[in-house]
Design a protein around this motif. Sequence first.
Motif: not given
Lengths: 185, 185, 185
Positions: A79, A99-101, A103, A113, A115-117, A130, A132-134
């Motif tokens: 995080v 901010q986000g995470m 993985i 992976w 997921g954040f902003s 926002n 998202i992605g690999v």
Amino acid sequence: MAARKTSVLLFFFMFLALCSAFPRNKNKYKPCKHLVLFFHDIIYNGKNAANATAAIVAAPQGANLTILAPQFHFGNIAVFDDPITLDNNLHSKPVGRAQGMYIYDTKNTFTSWLGFSFALNSTDYQGSINFIGVDPILIKTRDISVVGGTGDFFMHRGIATINTDAYEGEVYFRLKVDIKFYECW
Amino acid sequence: MAARKTSVLLFFFMFLALCSAFPRNKNKYKPCKHLVLFFHDIIYNGKNAANATAAIVAAPQGANLTILAPQFHFGNIAVFDDPITLDNNLHSKPVGRAQGMYIYDTKNTFTSWLGFSFALNSTDYQGSINFIGVDPILIKTRDISVVGGTGDFFMHRGIATINTDAYEGEVYFRLKVDIKFYECW
Amino acid sequence: MAARKTSVLLFFFMFLALCSAFPRNKNKYKPCKHLVLFFHDIIYNGKNAANATAAIVAAPQGANLTILAPQFHFGNIAVFDDPITLDNNLHSKPVGRAQGMYIYDTKNTFTSWLGFSFALNSTDYQGSINFIGVDPILIKTRDISVVGGTGDFFMHRGIATINTDAYEGEVYFRLKVDIKFYECW
């Protein structure tokens, strides 16, 4: 004869078009807005509590929360709340926070992976973006999706090209994020 | 008289249109691109380290990381890196990897929340597809959102219909993913 | 003279337009669909297993899974399955479930990162709505992105304005979610 020549040329250009390098669609469209930003991640390692901007909060069986997991960190979730700057200097005045995470999600190479902003709060930009992605970390530049935004980025969509601009061991890394919006509202 | 007949027919067809089954909007639009793919998830259970493609990395208080949690696995987060194939055979040549996480999020039935991506790398497709959505596992087919894509799937959006094609105990499951893009760029 | 007056007025109104409060784009567009819903989150604290709708499933080193972490809960991930109601009463008949996760992601104030979905199942609405965004909890209203939907919300996009309508200690909170769709299909 002239018609024949034209059609040969036409096929030649069609052939060139088909040969164009991956990613094929990228050059067809012009962004309606373009931003380049940097963010800085300092992972907690048990000794840097004061400076750390990220922490491992999940790990697979047998691993722990102060050392990144074996097998390319597979299974770690971190995080983060990282400063965003306009240039590549960690000590520049932040224009917002990332901010986000992330993985770590592969056992035999480094991929993650995301997921954040971005929460931007500067004279130029107020709002959030926002993502998202690999992220196949070892490749020089990686594309992820901009799936939405708020404030100055109301309903925006686009592509962000990320690039590990610098890193120090497994504690600090800096990402350059080249954001191209193709839907701007 | 003829006009009257026409308007009766018209109302009849309008009535039929209003009666159309849920999901109501689905048949109104034709996909601009359509893909059917399979991915294969083998959850680590303490004994299958060599084959496992997924691991439990978070669990609620009282649960552990090698056995899925009681109460329908509520609170488990699993991280995965699963092979994607063109047919339903785990041993077919992979065309990419499904990477991300699933979260078991209900205490009294099986549901999960999905955040993951397809990273495709084949002669036919190069690029990534990003998915978000809720997965009521026990229902035969479930729809999630395709929120973005990169490379050959630049800026794409759509709907993915997922379907648990096969499973073995709580170790292996195979998902069929029917991806319909409605925004293709 | 008249022309001059008109242009002065014009500049005056342009000035007013430029002065309009953040978020600047919000008033330019009218939603094509509008929903106001509430959801109710009861965090497991070691004593409320029967009522809890959410559980902490990840925490940074040194923290545990029954008490929210120190430093503004930084690093906690909570998984939830919360009832959605049409009004602000926890005991009203639910019209669906809010499912997903929130991540506390700042060390020096309360902010969280949200990834969740509404699964609606009522006479009025059947389908899911998917949300992503950053939530600066202490600000009265916060905007996040609606990145997709299914069923009655097929391919929808928009903005959700969230607002902590009520809370009790660190166990219960209720969020009011004002969803404005700007892409409806």
